[in-house]
Scaffold this active site. Sequence first.
Site, PDB file in Angstrom:
ATOM      1  N   LYS A  35       0.834  -1.206   0.000  1.00 55.32           N
ATOM      2  CA  LYS A  35       0.000   0.000   0.000  1.00 55.32           C
ATOM      3  C   LYS A  35       0.867   1.254   0.000  1.00 55.32           C
ATOM      4  CE  LYS A  35      -4.142  -1.895   1.984  1.00 55.32           C
ATOM      5  NZ  LYS A  35      -5.214  -1.864   2.954  1.00 55.32           N
ATOM      6  N   LYS A 210     -21.349   6.077  16.818  1.00 57.43           N
ATOM      7  CA  LYS A 210     -20.965   5.381  15.580  1.00 57.43           C
ATOM      8  C   LYS A 210     -21.726   4.050  15.466  1.00 57.43           C
ATOM      9  CE  LYS A 210     -18.982   4.199  11.896  1.00 57.43           C
ATOM     10  NZ  LYS A 210     -19.419   4.805  10.661  1.00 57.43           N
ATOM     11  N   ASN A 214     -24.751   2.998  12.670  1.00 61.02           N
ATOM     12  CA  ASN A 214     -24.692   1.806  11.823  1.00 61.02           C
ATOM     13  C   ASN A 214     -25.830   0.841  12.134  1.00 61.02           C
ATOM     14  OD1 ASN A 214     -22.643   2.561  10.184  1.00 61.02           O
ATOM     15  ND2 ASN A 214     -21.045   1.405  11.221  1.00 61.02           N
ATOM     16  N   HIS A 217     -28.905   2.197  10.527  1.00 59.70           N
ATOM     17  CA  HIS A 217     -28.912   1.950   9.075  1.00 59.70           C
ATOM     18  C   HIS A 217     -29.312   0.496   8.794  1.00 59.70           C
ATOM     19  CE1 HIS A 217     -25.720   5.359   8.767  1.00 59.70           C
ATOM     20  NE2 HIS A 217     -26.915   5.803   9.080  1.00 59.70           N
ATOM     21  N   CYS A 268     -53.388   0.969  18.680  1.00 60.90           N
ATOM     22  CA  CYS A 268     -52.973   0.770  17.282  1.00 60.90           C
ATOM     23  C   CYS A 268     -51.703  -0.058  17.113  1.00 60.90           C
ATOM     24  CB  CYS A 268     -52.776   2.115  16.598  1.00 60.90           C
ATOM     25  SG  CYS A 268     -54.298   3.059  16.525  1.00 60.90           S
ATOM     26  N   LYS A 324     -50.721   7.054  26.908  1.00 65.63           N
ATOM     27  CA  LYS A 324     -49.990   8.250  26.481  1.00 65.63           C
ATOM     28  C   LYS A 324     -50.515   9.450  27.257  1.00 65.63           C
ATOM     29  CE  LYS A 324     -50.635   9.730  22.121  1.00 65.63           C
ATOM     30  NZ  LYS A 324     -50.509   9.727  20.665  1.00 65.63           N
TER      31      LYS A 324
HETATM   32  N1  LIG Z   1     -14.738   1.226   5.310  1.00 68.57           N
HETATM   33  C1  LIG Z   1     -15.624   2.128   5.670  1.00 68.57           C
HETATM   34  O1  LIG Z   1     -16.461   2.568   4.879  1.00 68.57           O
HETATM   35  C2  LIG Z   1     -15.629   2.668   7.077  1.00 68.57           C
HETATM   36  C3  LIG Z   1     -16.466   3.735   7.392  1.00 68.57           C
HETATM   37  C4  LIG Z   1     -16.451   4.250   8.675  1.00 68.57           C
HETATM   38  C5  LIG Z   1     -15.624   3.680   9.640  1.00 68.57           C
HETATM   39  N2  LIG Z   1     -14.838   2.625   9.325  1.00 68.57           N
HETATM   40  C6  LIG Z   1     -13.953   2.087  10.378  1.00 68.57           C
HETATM   41  O2  LIG Z   1     -12.646   2.592  10.139  1.00 68.57           O
HETATM   42  C7  LIG Z   1     -11.670   1.608  10.452  1.00 68.57           C
HETATM   43  C8  LIG Z   1     -10.827   1.312   9.223  1.00 68.57           C
HETATM   44  O3  LIG Z   1     -11.678   0.769   8.221  1.00 68.57           O
HETATM   45  P1  LIG Z   1     -11.145   0.462   6.764  1.00 68.57           P
HETATM   46  O4  LIG Z   1     -12.293  -0.045   5.973  1.00 68.57           O
HETATM   47  O5  LIG Z   1     -10.376   1.632   6.257  1.00 68.57           O
HETATM   48  O6  LIG Z   1     -10.133  -0.738   7.090  1.00 68.57           O
HETATM   49  P2  LIG Z   1      -9.140  -1.514   6.089  1.00 68.57           P
HETATM   50  O7  LIG Z   1      -9.111  -2.929   6.551  1.00 68.57           O
HETATM   51  O8  LIG Z   1      -9.463  -1.198   4.669  1.00 68.57           O
HETATM   52  O9  LIG Z   1      -7.738  -0.834   6.414  1.00 68.57           O
HETATM   53  C9  LIG Z   1      -7.070  -0.957   7.634  1.00 68.57           C
HETATM   54  C10 LIG Z   1      -5.579  -0.723   7.368  1.00 68.57           C
HETATM   55  O10 LIG Z   1      -4.898  -0.726   8.619  1.00 68.57           O
HETATM   56  C11 LIG Z   1      -3.622  -1.294   8.384  1.00 68.57           C
HETATM   57  N3  LIG Z   1      -2.980  -1.652   9.657  1.00 68.57           N
HETATM   58  C12 LIG Z   1      -3.216  -2.709  10.447  1.00 68.57           C
HETATM   59  N4  LIG Z   1      -2.399  -2.683  11.530  1.00 68.57           N
HETATM   60  C13 LIG Z   1      -1.624  -1.581  11.399  1.00 68.57           C
HETATM   61  C14 LIG Z   1      -0.601  -0.994  12.182  1.00 68.57           C
HETATM   62  N5  LIG Z   1      -0.194  -1.555  13.334  1.00 68.57           N
HETATM   63  N6  LIG Z   1      -0.052   0.164  11.763  1.00 68.57           N
HETATM   64  C15 LIG Z   1      -0.454   0.737  10.626  1.00 68.57           C
HETATM   65  N7  LIG Z   1      -1.427   0.225   9.841  1.00 68.57           N
HETATM   66  C16 LIG Z   1      -1.996  -0.911  10.222  1.00 68.57           C
HETATM   67  C17 LIG Z   1      -3.921  -2.453   7.451  1.00 68.57           C
HETATM   68  O11 LIG Z   1      -2.764  -2.917   6.795  1.00 68.57           O
HETATM   69  C18 LIG Z   1      -4.925  -1.800   6.506  1.00 68.57           C
HETATM   70  O12 LIG Z   1      -4.291  -1.203   5.413  1.00 68.57           O
HETATM   71  C19 LIG Z   1     -12.437   0.405  10.983  1.00 68.57           C
HETATM   72  O13 LIG Z   1     -12.505   0.507  12.392  1.00 68.57           O
HETATM   73  C20 LIG Z   1     -13.808   0.568  10.377  1.00 68.57           C
HETATM   74  O14 LIG Z   1     -14.800  -0.058  11.171  1.00 68.57           O
HETATM   75  C21 LIG Z   1     -14.820   2.106   8.058  1.00 68.57           C
END
Ligand SMILES: NC(=O)c1ccc[n+]([C@@H]2O[C@H](COP(=O)([O-])OP(=O)(O)OC[C@H]3O[C@@H](n4cnc5c(N)ncnc54)[C@H](O)[C@@H]3O)[C@@H](O)[C@H]2O)c1
Length: 438
Positions: A35, A210, A214, A217, A268, A324
């Site tokens: 990455k 958060k 979710n 949703h 109701c 109510k």
């Molecule tokens: N994907 C979404 O749409 C979304 C939306 C809101 C919140 N989130 C939350 O955000 C967080 C990240 O989600 P995501 O989808 O981006 O995850 P992802 O799995 O796509 O990415 C996580 C990244 O963290 C890296 N990682 C793991 N350990 C690490 C370390 N010690 N140091 C540095 N990097 C490290 C992994 O290699 C990976 O690239 C999660 O908690 C998720 O629940 C995700």
Amino acid sequence: MRISIFGLGYVGAVSLACLARDGHQVIGSDIDQAKLELIRSGRTPVVEEGMVDLMASVAASGRVTVTTDTARAVHGSDLSLICVGTPSAANGSQDQSAVLRLTEALGRAMREKREPHVFVFRSTLVPGTVEEVLTPILERESGKTRGVDFDVCFQPEFLREGSSIRDYDRPPFTVVGARSEAGAARLKELFGHLPCEFIVTSIRAAETVKYCCNNFHAVKITFANETARLCEALGVDPFQVMDLVCRDRSLNISPAYLKPGFAFGGSCLPKDLRATMHLAKTRDVELPMLGSVLQSNRVHADRAIAKVLASGRRRVGMIGLSFKTGTDDLRESPLVLLAEQFIGKGLSLLVYDPEVHLSRLIGANRRFIESHLPHIASLMRADIESVIAESDVLVVGINDAGTLEAVARHARADQLVIDLVKLPQREALRGQVEGLCW
Ligand SMILES: NC(=O)c1ccc[n+]([C@@H]2O[C@H](COP(=O)([O-])OP(=O)(O)OC[C@H]3O[C@@H](n4cnc5c(N)ncnc54)[C@H](O)[C@@H]3O)[C@@H](O)[C@H]2O)c1
């Protein structure tokens, strides 16, 4: 601002690209070398609309660097966004191994840093994690103190995959959980320009909201899909029905019915839910979510009963009986269920409800109360004062201003008040007030 971003998945990579686009110096860090190579060469590590062009342009700007070295990233920035994954473990719990390991490394890096730093957790984390687990790790590993040497915030991310750049620029709101003004102020510098409300709250509330969003949703999607399955069996167009549901912006798509309170009842909702479930059964349609709603409602009512029984007090005064505030409709009122249970458990009961006059009840309403509480006449009082005077525990189930005023005037210091309505000015009330779940 100089920002480090840990975890370059969907959340981290999009944040990196957008923050660099907005003129900030960004250091990206991930354990996945592939990455980092993609970002270094101006390519996107995630498939997202707009990211190919945006990554190419921010890489060319010179404002983006990448590293696997956590300490270098902390030392080269003023604020860190932590966006590592927090997936499900096999038993459904949150697997926090990545964020725990990273936080230890962040703490160790902080040991050598003299300037202040703000750690902002953006990964979704179960409530309590930041204050009970991660902040102590940062303090232990750095030998420094939160609020003095560094700040810790939690800022939930609301972007959706597929439209994440647009969502980054137009979030529904920005929520920042913070213990100090300094941390929140830095985040306001970063995100305050976005066209939405910027709300500072407790870290725990920010973590919780958060999950609530979710879960909401998920419930909405399931509601639409259960409705569609029933519609199909009935030969009704589900799109037409859900479109009509959504057009009601006053009761349906609105804050209506979204405030915590007591169980629902009345003539109701319970009856129509039961009819819906019966209809579904006759058409072989499974509706597990709708099918569990009445059960959940009963669990909520049972909580009030349990609180009264747990108090050990035997003289109960119920303020309110109808389903109510402002009505005399007793049909399927959860307060009638409470009264039945109290009588069944051998407690002595008195009831006051300003709208319920037994002599005036007619029709189905009268039949309902006669079958559920045949001795109701001997329990009801026309004045609230005597109900309060002769009770050790009060259950307040209605909230019209006059009644609440009378409760405030007459409640005694030795009384327990079980609050089912979220009493205003609860602290001003004499007596020990216990909310249903607040
Ligand atoms: N994907 C979404 O749409 C979304 C939306 C809101 C919140 N989130 C939350 O955000 C967080 C990240 O989600 P995501 O989808 O981006 O995850 P992802 O799995 O796509 O990415 C996580 C990244 O963290 C890296 N990682 C793991 N350990 C690490 C370390 N010690 N140091 C540095 N990097 C490290 C992994 O290699 C990976 O690239 C999660 O908690 C998720 O629940 C995700």
